[in-house]
Scaffold this motif. Structure first.
Motif, PDB file in Angstrom:
ATOM      1  N   ARG A   1       3.103  19.322  -1.519  1.00 14.89           N
ATOM      2  CA  ARG A   1       3.534  18.273  -0.600  1.00 14.89           C
ATOM      3  C   ARG A   1       2.313  17.715   0.128  1.00 14.89           C
ATOM      4  NH1 ARG A   1       5.695  17.810   4.903  1.00 14.89           N
ATOM      5  NH2 ARG A   1       4.663  19.782   5.328  1.00 14.89           N
ATOM      6  N   LEU A   2       2.266  16.404   0.242  1.00 12.96           N
ATOM      7  CA  LEU A   2       1.168  15.761   0.958  1.00 12.96           C
ATOM      8  C   LEU A   2       1.430  15.903   2.452  1.00 12.96           C
ATOM      9  CD1 LEU A   2      -1.370  14.192   0.410  1.00 12.96           C
ATOM     10  CD2 LEU A   2      -0.025  12.118   0.367  1.00 12.96           C
ATOM     11  N   VAL A   3       0.530  16.569   3.164  1.00 12.02           N
ATOM     12  CA  VAL A   3       0.778  16.816   4.587  1.00 12.02           C
ATOM     13  C   VAL A   3       0.238  15.658   5.427  1.00 12.02           C
ATOM     14  CG1 VAL A   3       0.522  18.434   6.462  1.00 12.02           C
ATOM     15  CG2 VAL A   3       0.597  19.274   4.140  1.00 12.02           C
ATOM     16  N   PHE A   4      -1.021  15.328   5.208  1.00 11.04           N
ATOM     17  CA  PHE A   4      -1.566  14.149   5.883  1.00 11.04           C
ATOM     18  C   PHE A   4      -2.653  13.545   5.001  1.00 11.04           C
ATOM     19  CE2 PHE A   4      -3.470  17.941   7.989  1.00 11.04           C
ATOM     20  CZ  PHE A   4      -4.739  17.850   7.442  1.00 11.04           C
ATOM     21  N   GLN A   5      -2.991  12.302   5.302  1.00 13.65           N
ATOM     22  CA  GLN A   5      -4.038  11.642   4.524  1.00 13.65           C
ATOM     23  C   GLN A   5      -4.832  10.715   5.438  1.00 13.65           C
ATOM     24  OE1 GLN A   5      -1.840   9.658   1.497  1.00 13.65           O
ATOM     25  NE2 GLN A   5      -0.799   8.281   2.911  1.00 13.65           N
TER      26      GLN A   5
ATOM     27  N   ALA B   1       0.779  10.885   8.613  1.00 12.50           N
ATOM     28  CA  ALA B   1       1.749  11.396   7.654  1.00 12.50           C
ATOM     29  C   ALA B   1       1.954  10.367   6.571  1.00 12.50           C
ATOM     30  CB  ALA B   1       3.065  11.689   8.366  1.00 12.50           C
ATOM     31  N   PRO B   2       2.178  10.810   5.354  1.00 14.13           N
ATOM     32  CA  PRO B   2       2.486   9.870   4.285  1.00 14.13           C
ATOM     33  C   PRO B   2       3.813   9.195   4.562  1.00 14.13           C
ATOM     34  CG  PRO B   2       2.824  12.122   3.565  1.00 14.13           C
ATOM     35  CD  PRO B   2       2.181  12.205   4.906  1.00 14.13           C
ATOM     36  N   ALA B   3       4.043   8.049   3.973  1.00 17.28           N
ATOM     37  CA  ALA B   3       5.269   7.306   4.221  1.00 17.28           C
ATOM     38  C   ALA B   3       6.485   8.113   3.779  1.00 17.28           C
ATOM     39  CB  ALA B   3       5.204   5.979   3.453  1.00 17.28           C
ATOM     40  N   GLU B   4       7.650   7.755   4.328  1.00 20.87           N
ATOM     41  CA  GLU B   4       8.959   8.329   4.012  1.00 20.87           C
ATOM     42  C   GLU B   4       8.929   9.854   3.922  1.00 20.87           C
ATOM     43  OE1 GLU B   4      10.523   8.086   0.119  1.00 20.87           O
ATOM     44  OE2 GLU B   4       8.716   7.290  -0.770  1.00 20.87           O
ATOM     45  N   ASP B   5       8.459  10.448   5.006  1.00 18.76           N
ATOM     46  CA  ASP B   5       8.485  11.908   5.067  1.00 18.76           C
ATOM     47  C   ASP B   5       9.757  12.318   5.780  1.00 18.76           C
ATOM     48  OD1 ASP B   5       6.416  14.520   6.522  1.00 18.76           O
ATOM     49  OD2 ASP B   5       7.818  14.505   4.863  1.00 18.76           O
ATOM     50  N   ASP B   6      10.792  12.614   5.003  1.00 18.91           N
ATOM     51  CA  ASP B   6      12.104  12.851   5.614  1.00 18.91           C
ATOM     52  C   ASP B   6      12.479  14.322   5.576  1.00 18.91           C
ATOM     53  OD1 ASP B   6      14.046  11.864   2.687  1.00 18.91           O
ATOM     54  OD2 ASP B   6      12.155  12.929   2.927  1.00 18.91           O
ATOM     55  N   GLU B   7      11.500  15.151   5.250  1.00 21.82           N
ATOM     56  CA  GLU B   7      11.862  16.553   5.045  1.00 21.82           C
ATOM     57  C   GLU B   7      11.863  17.339   6.339  1.00 21.82           C
ATOM     58  OE1 GLU B   7      13.458  16.769   1.774  1.00 21.82           O
ATOM     59  OE2 GLU B   7      12.875  18.705   2.598  1.00 21.82           O
ATOM     60  N   ASP B   8      12.628  18.417   6.316  1.00 24.13           N
ATOM     61  CA  ASP B   8      12.714  19.275   7.489  1.00 24.13           C
ATOM     62  C   ASP B   8      11.678  20.387   7.432  1.00 24.13           C
ATOM     63  OD1 ASP B   8      15.358  21.484   6.365  1.00 24.13           O
ATOM     64  OD2 ASP B   8      13.849  20.358   5.269  1.00 24.13           O
TER      65      ASP B   8
END
Lengths: 222, 238, 218
Positions: free
Chosen positions: A19-23, A209-216
């Motif tokens: 998972r991409l955490v930050f960029q 944060a990468p776009a559309e990060d909708d995870e919990d």
């Protein structure tokens, strides 16, 4: 210790468990500076601190101290940092003093007085000879923080240092951070409560944060 | 995403190779089995049991081949962080274990009529048995972590440790075997092997090899797809 | 590094540990054999080297699982890896501490147990010498497995599966050395090979352990 060499990160990208955490994350921290990391759970505060400590390596980008990338001289970097993570590294059968003098000794400080000063700085001098198994969560955390004072190091990386601390202890921590910065030290910390860091910068990880990060996804502790 | 750039190129090549490998494998299997089981002469000493060799020997070759390629892949993964190398090692492991098991099984079946016993503590058999355990250990280790990346990394280190140890184990087992020389040891592979037996053997070896390539490509594809699925599920369009 | 070894030793003294349990295991394991194979002195003497070595090997393995586990769980290992000490140094110190609390007691107890198994008295020196070479090897190789399985599910089952195959050469050469002694031959070549393996392991195992420990903290 009072050098003006900046501690910097450029164009950091980090992937955890696919998972991409930050960029595109950048930061700069000059001597005497303080950087407070904020952001929701899972935004990578712990990950960034572990990157700064050299436990993790960024997939892209570089972290450098005075222009020298960490990867080039990891041992020199380890010698100049203190890391306080989620775990307190308290052994049940050792007393506070023994635990603290071990960690100070690992960093080459064999001075009893320094250990005593550190114990006093976090108000654990009264329980210095109590074994670790009898300590409360707050006392353990204070013991962990006392490592910062016992053996000086220019860079403090503190991951949620206030967890388990009461208001008086938070004040002690604020005092320690202020003294450290006055001596030219730098601090990076993540926190959920308001910790007074006058003149410190704030880095909001949500912005990277990468776009559309909708995870919990819970924050990566491991 | 650059992480998948390399695998994407691989998939292109792999998809082109796959039908050829599968086809070659099928043809060689049919030809090799026909030559081996029907057309080739029975051994003057061993009779028809020698035909087990056409399965046993290629399986033994493949068990060594697979482990060495996995070890090379592990080194590549650790040194150059090549994403494909890890996927390869993981994909090849069950195949290698399968070949090793097949080799042990056919060896045992062959031993029963020839040596009068299912198992002999022969140096070769013993080292193959240890190799089998190394495969099992690798597979168990890779699967034992919640974070697949951590499992792969641990597995890679184990493969390298194993690669250093395989020659030592082989040597030690041979040393041990000469100390405790069993009463009757049959050694395969006399000085010469008749062409009528060599051809089916080589054909079978090619069949096993191409079978390995075909299945490994399929498994790598599946492994890459699984990674992709996980990434997508975590909200990251690749 | 010395400081870390001392700390580990003190830790063991304070809270007892798997080391004492491992020693008890070693003793009981060896004592069980006569019940299994009968008290016949010739039989016992014949199997004594193998029994002692396998029991020592299993005892070393038993205490191995916790080698890094405690420090891993309470965060000490992470701090050690972040200390100025190189990770290889941490690995060597931990292994040395493990050897001091398991390998050395095993070497001390083994001659007594060998007498129970009817091993001739003049062979006891050889036994201790062989164990002096074999037990550090067991600690080094086992520690690689222990570091690799840190944080794994079912690490208790996994560790023997990884480590036991790698123990085979140690077992073979150590047993061959003892056998040679019992049958009046020179154990020298076997012991030299063991020594060679120990030298190799001293160089390579810390590298593998350090890599595995770093991987455990990524």
């Amino acid at each position: 210790m009072t050098s003006s060499s900046p501690f910097t990160g450029r164009d950091l990208l980090c992937l955890r468990g696919g998972r991409l955490v930050f960029q595109d994350l950048d930061f700069t921290l000059a001597a005497g500076g303080c950087l407070t990391l904020v952001g929701p759970n899972g935004s990578g505060k712990s990950t960034l601190l572990r990157l700064m400590a050299g436990l993790l390596k960024p997939l892209r980008g570089t972290i450098a101290w005075d222009g020298v990338a960490l990867a080039q001289d990891p041992e020199a970097h380890r010698a100049r940092l203190h890391y306080v993570g989620h775990l307190d590294a308290v052994k049940a059968s050792f007393t506070c003093r023994e635990i603290l003098s071990f960690w100070a000794g690992v960093r080459g400080v064999a001075d009893r007085a320094a250990v005593d000063r550190a114990l006093a700085a976090f108000a654990i001098d009264t329980i210095a000879d109590v074994p670790g198994r009898f300590l409360s969560a707050g006392q353990r955390r204070r013991l962990s923080l006392a490592r910062l004072v016992a053996a000086p190091a220019p860079l403090w990386l503190l991951d949620e240092p206030t967890v388990g601390l009461d208001r008086a202890s938070v004040a002690l921590l604020e005092g320690a951070i202020a003294r450290h910065r006055a001596d030219g030290g730098r601090v990076v910390l993540s926190t959920h409560i308001d910790l007074a860091t006058p003149g410190g910068a704030v880095l909001d990880l949500a912005a990277f944060a990468p776009a559309e990060d909708d995870e919990d996804g819970a924050e990566d502790a491991a | 995403m650059h992480r998948f750039a390399n695998p994407a190129r691989f998939l292109k090549i792999a998809n082109a190779v796959l039908p050829w490998a599968a086809g070659l494998s099928a043809v060689c299997f049919v030809a090799g089995l026909y030559l081996g089981l029907v057309a080739s002469p029975p051994d003057y000493q061993q009779g028809d049991t020698v035909r087990i060799m056409y399965i046993h020997v290629p399986a033994a070759w493949m068990s060594m081949f697979t482990y060495s390629t996995m070890a090379v892949a592990a080194a590549a993964a650790l040194v150059w962080k090549h994403p494909l190398a890890e996927v390869y090692a993981k994909a090849a492991a069950p195949l290698g274990a399968g070949f090793t098991a097949l080799c042990l099984l056919t060896g045992s079946l062959w031993g029963a009529p020839m040596w009068g016993t299912w198992w002999v503590w022969d140096a070769r058999l013993t080292s193959v048995l240890v190799l089998f355990f190394l495969y099992l250990g690798y597979m168990a280790l890779v699967d034992a972590f919640d974070d697949p990346a951590r499992g792969n990394k641990a597995g890679n280190i184990l493969l390298l440790v194993g690669a250093v140890n395989v020659p030592i184990i082989k040597f030690s087992v041979e040393w041990w075997n000469t100390l405790h020389q069993p009463a009757s040891v049959f050694r395969l592979g006399g000085p010469t092997i008749a062409a009528s037996m060599l051809w089916p053997l080589l054909l079978m070896a090619v069949a096993f090899q191409s079978y390995f390539f075909a299945v490994v490509i399929l498994r790598i594809r599946a492994g890459l797809a699984a990674r992709r699925v996980q990434t997508l599920r975590l909200g990251q369009a690749g | 590094m010395l400081r870390l070894i001392l700390r580990d030793l003190r830790l063991v003294l304070r809270q007892g540990s798997d080391a004492t349990a491992a020693l008890m295991f070693f003793v009981l394991c060896v004592v069980l054999f006569p019940f299994g194979v009968g008290p016949e002195p010739n039989v016992l003497m014949r199997i004594a080297p193998g029994v002692l070595l396998i029991a020592a090997l299993l005892a070393a393995l038993l205490s191995m699982e916790r080698l890094f586990q405690g420090d891993f769980e309470d965060g000490s290992l992470e701090l050690l890896l972040l200390s100025p000490l190189p990770a290889e140094g941490v690995a060597v110190a931990k292994v040395a501490a493990h050897w001091l609390v398991t390998g050395v007691p095993l070497m001390i107890v083994a001659p007594l147990l060998a007498l129970l198994l009817r091993m001739p008295v003049d062979q006891l020196g050889l036994l201790v010498g062989t164990l002096a070479l074999a037990t550090p090897l067991l600690s080094l190789i086992g520690a690689v497995g222990a570091a690799l399985t840190l944080g794994a599910r079912r690490s208790g089952v996994l560790l023997p599966l990884l480590v036991l195959p790698l123990y085979i050469p140690v077992l073979i050469f150590a047993a061959a050395g003892l056998d040679a002694g019992l049958s009046g031959l020179s154990p020298r070549p076997h012991l030299l090979l063991l020594g060679g393996m120990l030298c190799g392991a001293l160089v390579l195992a810390p590298l593998a352990i350090a890599a595995a420990l770093r991987a455990a903290h990524e």
